[in-house]
Design a protein around this motif. Structure first.
Motif, PDB file in Angstrom:
ATOM      1  N   LYS A 219       0.834  -1.193   0.000  1.00 41.35           N
ATOM      2  CA  LYS A 219       0.000   0.000   0.000  1.00 41.35           C
ATOM      3  C   LYS A 219       0.880   1.258   0.000  1.00 41.35           C
ATOM      4  CE  LYS A 219      -3.905  -2.041   2.531  1.00 41.35           C
ATOM      5  NZ  LYS A 219      -4.741  -1.930   3.754  1.00 41.35           N
ATOM      6  N   PRO A 220       0.373   2.382  -0.493  1.00 43.42           N
ATOM      7  CA  PRO A 220       1.164   3.627  -0.540  1.00 43.42           C
ATOM      8  C   PRO A 220       1.139   4.348   0.807  1.00 43.42           C
ATOM      9  CG  PRO A 220      -0.973   4.002  -1.511  1.00 43.42           C
ATOM     10  CD  PRO A 220      -0.941   2.543  -1.157  1.00 43.42           C
ATOM     11  N   LEU A 221       1.663   3.690   1.836  1.00 42.11           N
ATOM     12  CA  LEU A 221       1.663   4.232   3.188  1.00 42.11           C
ATOM     13  C   LEU A 221       3.089   4.378   3.689  1.00 42.11           C
ATOM     14  CD1 LEU A 221      -1.228   2.043   4.658  1.00 42.11           C
ATOM     15  CD2 LEU A 221      -1.379   4.366   3.709  1.00 42.11           C
ATOM     16  N   ALA A 222       3.316   5.326   4.580  1.00 46.74           N
ATOM     17  CA  ALA A 222       4.676   5.670   4.997  1.00 46.74           C
ATOM     18  C   ALA A 222       5.426   4.492   5.588  1.00 46.74           C
ATOM     19  CB  ALA A 222       4.613   6.829   6.004  1.00 46.74           C
TER      20      ALA A 222
ATOM     21  N   SER B 277       0.186  -1.474  -6.076  1.00 47.49           N
ATOM     22  CA  SER B 277      -0.365  -0.686  -4.984  1.00 47.49           C
ATOM     23  C   SER B 277      -1.887  -0.742  -4.992  1.00 47.49           C
ATOM     24  CB  SER B 277       0.118   0.763  -5.080  1.00 47.49           C
ATOM     25  OG  SER B 277      -0.218   1.478  -3.918  1.00 47.49           O
ATOM     26  N   TYR B 278      -2.495  -0.119  -3.986  1.00 49.86           N
ATOM     27  CA  TYR B 278      -3.924  -0.256  -3.748  1.00 49.86           C
ATOM     28  C   TYR B 278      -4.497   1.044  -3.192  1.00 49.86           C
ATOM     29  CZ  TYR B 278      -2.166  -4.995  -3.804  1.00 49.86           C
ATOM     30  OH  TYR B 278      -1.518  -6.148  -4.161  1.00 49.86           O
ATOM     31  N   ASP B 279      -5.797   1.252  -3.403  1.00 52.75           N
ATOM     32  CA  ASP B 279      -6.491   2.324  -2.711  1.00 52.75           C
ATOM     33  C   ASP B 279      -6.556   1.976  -1.230  1.00 52.75           C
ATOM     34  OD1 ASP B 279      -6.914   3.533  -5.149  1.00 52.75           O
ATOM     35  OD2 ASP B 279      -8.940   2.721  -5.384  1.00 52.75           O
ATOM     36  N   VAL B 280      -6.491   2.975  -0.367  1.00 55.01           N
ATOM     37  CA  VAL B 280      -6.407   2.716   1.072  1.00 55.01           C
ATOM     38  C   VAL B 280      -7.470   3.505   1.819  1.00 55.01           C
ATOM     39  CG1 VAL B 280      -3.954   2.134   1.032  1.00 55.01           C
ATOM     40  CG2 VAL B 280      -4.653   4.511   1.349  1.00 55.01           C
ATOM     41  N   GLN B 281      -7.817   2.989   3.010  1.00 52.25           N
ATOM     42  CA  GLN B 281      -8.807   3.629   3.872  1.00 52.25           C
ATOM     43  C   GLN B 281      -8.186   4.159   5.168  1.00 52.25           C
ATOM     44  OE1 GLN B 281     -11.894   3.953   2.676  1.00 52.25           O
ATOM     45  NE2 GLN B 281     -11.240   2.829   0.845  1.00 52.25           N
TER      46      GLN B 281
ATOM     47  N   THR C  11       0.660   5.716   8.727  1.00 53.42           N
ATOM     48  CA  THR C  11      -0.211   5.469   7.579  1.00 53.42           C
ATOM     49  C   THR C  11      -0.397   6.709   6.704  1.00 53.42           C
ATOM     50  OG1 THR C  11      -2.147   5.885   8.986  1.00 53.42           O
ATOM     51  CG2 THR C  11      -1.437   3.595   8.720  1.00 53.42           C
ATOM     52  N   ARG C  12       0.527   7.638   6.812  1.00 50.48           N
ATOM     53  CA  ARG C  12       0.522   8.806   5.931  1.00 50.48           C
ATOM     54  C   ARG C  12       0.658   8.352   4.477  1.00 50.48           C
ATOM     55  NH1 ARG C  12       4.874  11.001   3.905  1.00 50.48           N
ATOM     56  NH2 ARG C  12       6.179   9.996   5.502  1.00 50.48           N
ATOM     57  N   ARG C  13      -0.108   8.984   3.580  1.00 51.51           N
ATOM     58  CA  ARG C  13      -0.058   8.635   2.156  1.00 51.51           C
ATOM     59  C   ARG C  13       1.297   9.013   1.564  1.00 51.51           C
ATOM     60  NH1 ARG C  13      -4.089   7.277   4.192  1.00 51.51           N
ATOM     61  NH2 ARG C  13      -6.231   7.265   3.368  1.00 51.51           N
ATOM     62  N   VAL C  14       1.756   8.194   0.650  1.00 50.81           N
ATOM     63  CA  VAL C  14       3.019   8.440  -0.050  1.00 50.81           C
ATOM     64  C   VAL C  14       2.710   8.607  -1.535  1.00 50.81           C
ATOM     65  CG1 VAL C  14       5.236   7.433  -0.701  1.00 50.81           C
ATOM     66  CG2 VAL C  14       4.370   7.135   1.632  1.00 50.81           C
ATOM     67  N   ASP C  15       3.330   9.597  -2.149  1.00 54.22           N
ATOM     68  CA  ASP C  15       3.175   9.841  -3.588  1.00 54.22           C
ATOM     69  C   ASP C  15       4.122   8.900  -4.334  1.00 54.22           C
ATOM     70  OD1 ASP C  15       2.812  10.735  -6.139  1.00 54.22           O
ATOM     71  OD2 ASP C  15       3.681  12.730  -5.800  1.00 54.22           O
TER      72      ASP C  15
ATOM     73  N   LEU D 102      10.091  -3.804   2.684  1.00 54.73           N
ATOM     74  CA  LEU D 102      10.958  -2.796   3.279  1.00 54.73           C
ATOM     75  C   LEU D 102      10.424  -2.167   4.561  1.00 54.73           C
ATOM     76  CD1 LEU D 102      11.964  -1.058  -0.086  1.00 54.73           C
ATOM     77  CD2 LEU D 102      13.160  -2.896   1.127  1.00 54.73           C
ATOM     78  N   SER D 103       9.287  -2.616   5.074  1.00 51.55           N
ATOM     79  CA  SER D 103       8.751  -2.066   6.322  1.00 51.55           C
ATOM     80  C   SER D 103       9.579  -2.557   7.506  1.00 51.55           C
ATOM     81  CB  SER D 103       7.291  -2.479   6.495  1.00 51.55           C
ATOM     82  OG  SER D 103       7.178  -3.891   6.466  1.00 51.55           O
TER      83      SER D 103
END
Length: 568
Positions: free
Chosen positions: A362-365, A382-386, A393-397, A428-429
């Protein structure tokens, strides 16, 4: 013989009975479609009989468990009618089985033998006959399921030498619960009437007989019992039927994922009775704060007394050790949640590899995509996130990170295809959980580059095909280059990567199966827990058909959600 016009009229009248046996509501379109598409003049049941059974099956939908003794010309109709449930046919006649499977090859059929049973030898139903029936134990394939609806329409019983239905009716008595609807066709015949009146009717709170000239069908109405009618509500407010891994008269296995908040509710509402065992699994790393919260939930009334019936599955050995220190007295084991992936969905591809590495996240920090920036020719899946757009969980570009391609919201098949276009998988988390994506890489034959992490994904890593590096883009880049070089030289093969991952997955499943087998054996069930797990995973990867995910609330049968409050 009923005609199609009569059946069409019946379908137009169809309504369905809810699980409490009293309220009438409109039949879902699936029933009318099934009756219209699958009905033929060869079907011997009359339209009113079909209508009764159809009402009842759809009243337990979705997920109705339908057992039919007899594989006749109506088999396709019942299969289509219960398309969102489980339908099993029991058949002894080779001709009927072959004929039905030729027309409907996807039918689930259990072959049995009624050898030694005849109509003549089954009457009267005295002590000697009852003793002879006891020599035919229930097939385990029947006993493992808590049936919603049972239809007894076979074997043949029209003369004294036919097998008759003594054994199906004897088995039905053992299988039915207070909630089970039972239909017995040809109730006007002496055997069917005698056995139904003696074995089935006394266990039914209500019953009726559907009559047409020269023909009768018995219907024993099922009521609510146990899990029937219970639903769960997830954190987003979505409600669905309570799922279970096993639901028999002797043992029930419930499984909740990321749902420990229901523990006090299980005890308070009575679902945690003496025959129920509950498993809890987790997506995310269980830190000390999470375990202390769990301990508080387990300290309530009615929970400690059932400690032996609650089983906690921790994703890493470190979490298990912490659990035993902070939550003593409760059963727990190291079981990596990623093991519940169906490996048939992820296999090595043979086509060209367009990408040096793929990162499925997911595109999360907290996923730390930025650590991949020095790897050339990257693919992001990647995926849409809620999740809330803050902190971890900050969005990443992702578009700003220089990947060659980004593919979003892929199906499982699409993910597998994407992995087949890359050489190496990236994870990489610093902390999360067992991590499905990491095992999916390995099952597809991709060696993995990972940073050090909490949560258990490294359970599947092997120095031969994985690299664990510092939180450094250059280190990630160099590890990818090393693994690609090893692949090119043949030091690593994709089949070997998959084989090692499968072996470790199997070890986790076998350990869990051994734990569950002790529970099954204590209940006296002739079931193999390993087979139960494998079949449940095959029915839905990650146990999607048998686990309850992210549950915030349990709802009893008949619960009605109140309308939202409005300002005066």
């Amino acid at each position: 013989m009923p005609d199609a016009a009569a059946l069409s009229r019946a379908a137009g009248r169809v309504t369905r009975l809810t699980r409490n046996g009293g309220t009438l509501r409109g039949m879902p379109p699936l029933t009318i479609d099934a009756l219209a598409e699958q009905y033929t003049d060869e079907i011997q049941l009359a339209p009113p009989q079909i209508e009764m059974i159809a009402n009842t099956v759809r009243g337990r939908a979705p997920g109705c468990r339908l057992l039919v003794f007899g594989l006749g010309r109506d088999a396709g109709m019942w299969q289509r009618l219960n398309a969102d449930g489980c339908t099993l046919f029991v058949e002894d006649n080779e001709h009927w089985a072959r004929h039905a499977l030729q027309r409907h090859p996807d039918l689930q059929v259990l072959r049995v033998s009624y050898a030694g049973r005849t109509v003549a030898s089954s009457l009267p139903l005295d002590a000697a006959v009852r003793e002879s029936l006891a020599a035919f134990p229930l097939p385990p394939e029947l006993e493992r399921t808590d049936w919603d609806v049972i239809v007894v329409d076979a074997p043949f019983g029209f003369d004294a030498g036919c097998p008759g239905r003594s054994l199906p009716l004897h088995w039905t008595r053992q299988l039915m619960g207070p909630h089970t609807h039972v239909f017995v066709d040809d109730y006007e015949r002496p055997l069917e009437r005698t056995y139904t009146d003696a074995l089935i009717a006394p266990r039914c709170a209500h019953s009726l007989v559907v009559r047409r000239p020269g023909h009768e069908m018995f219907w024993g109405l099922g009521l609510n019992s146990g899990f029937a009618g219970w639903s769960v509500v997830d954190a987003g407010g979505r409600a669905q039927r309570l799922r279970w891994l096993l639901n028999t008269t002797r043992l029930r296995l419930l499984w909740f994922h990321d749902s420990v908040e229901v523990i006090p509710q299980l005890a308070a509402c009575g679902l945690l009775d003496g025959r129920t065992h509950v498993l809890f699994s987790f997506s995310w790393h269980r830190d000390e704060a999470a375990l202390r919260h769990l301990r508080r939930l387990l300290s309530g009334d009615g929970v400690v007394q059932r400690a032996a019936q609650l089983h906690f599955l921790l994703n890493s050995a470190e979490e298990l050790a912490a659990f035993r220190t902070l939550v003593p007295g409760f059963d727990a084991m190291h079981f990596n949640n990623a093991s519940l992936i169906d490996p048939r969905r992820f296999v090595p591809a043979t086509g060209a590899r367009r990408f040096q590495a793929v990162l499925n996240a997911k595109p999360l920090a907290f996923k730390r995509h930025e650590l991949s920036v020095q790897v050339p020719e990257r693919l992001f899946v990647s995926y849409d996130v809620q999740e809330r757009d803050e902190g971890a969980t900050r969005r990443v570009d992702l578009d700003a990170l220089g990947a060659r391609e980004i593919r979003r919201n892929l199906s499982a098949e699409g993910v597998a295809a994407a992995l087949g276009e890359a050489d190496v998988g990236l994870m990489l988390s610093a902390a999360e959980g067992a991590c499905y994506a990491s095992l999916e890489y390995l099952l597809c034959g991709l060696p993995v580059v990972s940073t050090r992490s909490l949560g258990g994904r490294d359970d599947f890593y092997d120095p031969a095909h994985s690299r664990v590096v510092d939180d450094d883009p250059a280190g990630v880049r160099d590890a990818v280059a090393d693994l690609r070089a090893r692949l090119a030289r043949g030091d690593i093969t994709r089949e070997a990567v998959r084989t090692r991952a499968l072996a470790r997955r199997r070890a986790f499943l076998d350990a869990l199966a051994a734990r569950l087998q002790n529970v099954v054996d204590a209940a006296g069930l002739p079931l193999q827990a390993a087979r139960l797990l494998d079949e449940a995973i095959a029915e839905g990867s990650k146990l999607q058909q048998h686990r309850n995910f992210w549950v915030a609330q349990l709802r009893p049968p008949g619960h009605v959600t109140p309308p939202p409050a409005t300002d005066a």
